[in-house]
Each structure stands twice: as C-alpha cells, then as structure tokens.
Design an enzyme around this catalytic site. Sequence first.
Site, PDB file in Angstrom:
ATOM      1  N   HIS A  36     -54.574  10.682 123.993  1.00 14.12           N
ATOM      2  CA  HIS A  36     -54.288  11.498 122.900  1.00 14.12           C
ATOM      3  C   HIS A  36     -55.389  11.660 122.117  1.00 14.12           C
ATOM      4  O   HIS A  36     -56.506  11.191 122.443  1.00 14.12           O
ATOM      5  CB  HIS A  36     -52.854  10.884 121.993  1.00 14.12           C
ATOM      6  CG  HIS A  36     -53.258   9.490 121.624  1.00 14.12           C
ATOM      7  ND1 HIS A  36     -54.450   8.964 121.009  1.00 14.12           N
ATOM      8  CD2 HIS A  36     -52.527   8.212 122.194  1.00 14.12           C
ATOM      9  CE1 HIS A  36     -54.288   7.609 120.888  1.00 14.12           C
ATOM     10  NE2 HIS A  36     -53.315   7.132 121.681  1.00 14.12           N
ATOM     11  N   HIS A  39     -57.733   8.615 121.694  1.00 15.68           N
ATOM     12  CA  HIS A  39     -58.647   8.426 122.624  1.00 15.68           C
ATOM     13  C   HIS A  39     -59.934   9.526 122.665  1.00 15.68           C
ATOM     14  O   HIS A  39     -61.247   9.202 122.854  1.00 15.68           O
ATOM     15  CB  HIS A  39     -57.939   8.373 124.074  1.00 15.68           C
ATOM     16  CG  HIS A  39     -56.897   7.447 124.177  1.00 15.68           C
ATOM     17  ND1 HIS A  39     -55.574   7.728 124.393  1.00 15.68           N
ATOM     18  CD2 HIS A  39     -57.065   6.218 124.365  1.00 15.68           C
ATOM     19  CE1 HIS A  39     -54.699   6.752 124.382  1.00 15.68           C
ATOM     20  NE2 HIS A  39     -55.716   5.505 124.440  1.00 15.68           N
ATOM     21  N   LYS A 158     -58.232   0.936 115.464  1.00 12.94           N
ATOM     22  CA  LYS A 158     -56.769   0.932 115.389  1.00 12.94           C
ATOM     23  C   LYS A 158     -56.251  -0.579 116.005  1.00 12.94           C
ATOM     24  O   LYS A 158     -55.533  -1.072 115.429  1.00 12.94           O
ATOM     25  CB  LYS A 158     -56.063   2.005 116.325  1.00 12.94           C
ATOM     26  CG  LYS A 158     -54.715   1.451 117.030  1.00 12.94           C
ATOM     27  CD  LYS A 158     -53.834   2.533 116.081  1.00 12.94           C
ATOM     28  CE  LYS A 158     -52.452   2.383 116.444  1.00 12.94           C
ATOM     29  NZ  LYS A 158     -52.069   1.702 117.555  1.00 12.94           N
TER      30      LYS A 158
END
Length: 286
Positions: A36, A39, A158
């Site tokens: 997504h 990345h 993250k």
Amino acid sequence: MSTVLLNKISEVKKEINNWKQSGYSVGLVPTMGALHRGHASLIKKAKETCDKVVVSVFVNPIQFCPGEDFDKYPRTIENDKKICEELGVDIVFAPNAKEMYGENSRLSNTELTFVCPPYNFVDCMCGKSRPGHFDGVATVVLKLFNIVKPDFAFFGQKDAQQLFIIKKMVKDLNLDITIIPCPIVREDDGLALSSRNSYLSEEERKNALTVSKALFYIKELYDKGVTDTSILFDSAISILDKNIELEYIEFRDFSTFEKVKEVKNNTLAAIAVKSGKTRLIDNIIL
Ligand code: AMP
C-alpha cells in the site's frame, strides 16, 4: 530496466554480486506484501537513496503466533509486482517458506537458528501478546540482510518496536547496514495504512479511527503543556470507541526505548488495540 520477480536465494545473490562488482549501492525494503502507500513511501525513499532497490515480499511464518492470521494474511503478489514496477524497483524477492528455511525444517528453535533480541526490548508492548514474534522478525530480517547485503534498509516507524529491535540488532551484531526510519503514512481521515485494514468491516473501521484520534489528542494535550503520562493515558482512553479493545498505550523515549512517566520532546506514544478480531497498532512522536 524492468522489475524482476525472483523466488530463489541463489538468483538474488547472483544479481546482487553483479551490482556490488559494479559499485552500486543497494537498498532493501522488507515487507510481507499486500503493498500500500505506506510501503510505497519506503520504496520511494530507497529509490532516492540507493542505486539499486530490492523489495522482499515474504509472509514470514516464524513471526506469527499460533492462532494468528498467518493463513489469511493477504497475498497479492501480482499487484505487488505491478506497484514495484511503477516505482522502479529492480528486484522483487518473493521466496516461499521452504526456500527461506529449508525443506525439512520444523520452523522452531529445536531445528533452526534464531536471533533473540534483548529481553528488555521484547518482553513489552507487542511482545507481551505476541511471544516469539520479534525473534521471528529479527531472524528473517538478518537472513534477508545476509542474502541481499544491503547498504541501506528501510523500515516504517509504524512498527516502532520492530524498528528499535532491528536497529539494536544491527548495532549489537556489527552489521554494516544503515537503517533508515520512514514516517507513518495515513489515510486522509487519519487511519494508519496497514495490510490488515482490509480485514475491517465498515463499522470496525469507523471504530478503529478513534485510535489515531486518541493519539492526535495526546499530541494536542502535550502541545498545550500536559506531560503527565497518566493524564495523557486517561485522555486517550476517553477518545477510544467503547468497542475498541485496548491492549496497551505506552510512552517511551524514542531514542533509548526507555519508559517515561513525564513526556518530553521525542517521546513515542504507542498504542495496540483490537477492532473486532483485527489487531492494529499505531503511534505518534511527541
Ligand atoms: P509489513 O508488510 O506490514 O510487514 O510492513 C513492511 C514495512 O512497511 C515495515 O517496515 C512497516 O513498518 C512499513 N509500513 C507498514 N505500514 C506503514 C505505514 N502506514 N506507513 C509507513 N510505513 C509502513
């Protein structure tokens, strides 16, 4: 040059050796696929930094605990390859578990060599509910480092605990690799992008939005001068939807990983929850 999809370690090593002989710098972006925009931001950073970029796509069985979502984890290699092509990636390395761990291996530390990150980094936050998870992560990442021999490797903030653990491994094991942390990419409404978001029903997604809202509220309060973590903790809880199951909220120094009672600049506020059956993590740096 177009993107090549390789499944064999020997093929990757051969290509990398050619690159090294030509003096190219190599960047690695380790992923579990279902790529997504989060990345993509790591890949873009790798492209800016390195001559050649390898993206690994491997749903690593040894980092999943029994009962977790290994079997249903989204596997979208065709689309992943397309994204990598668009971003100018040189190699997508997508091995299977047999290629990574051997034909007959039982994928446990009775038969495989594991990397065990330090207890203080593992026995807290996500490691508490996911025993063995970070051993599996450190092991696969070290294997990828040995296969790809990157000069730079790119990891998302993250997964903040993972980032700490990888940096610690690089330091403790004297690896000549520079780890580049990359900021969290969010949806417009604040939800942190994750391959696991695809599990969420509309209702669960709506509830999950209160996770980033709670983190933004912590930041707002800190910017107004609130530094007591117990006040910040209670304020965050008040924002979370009642259907969100809280696993932890922790405040840690983003340089040392030490727990803090009073927040200061560069403190990490990290949260893990379940929305429905889906486990989600998010964080913010204050
Ligand atoms: P994963 O495929 O979930 O294992 O993630 C692969 C890499 O992408 C890890 O370094 C993650 O921290 C990073 N990543 C995942 N989601 C995001 C995001 N929303 N923003 C930035 N990086 C991310």
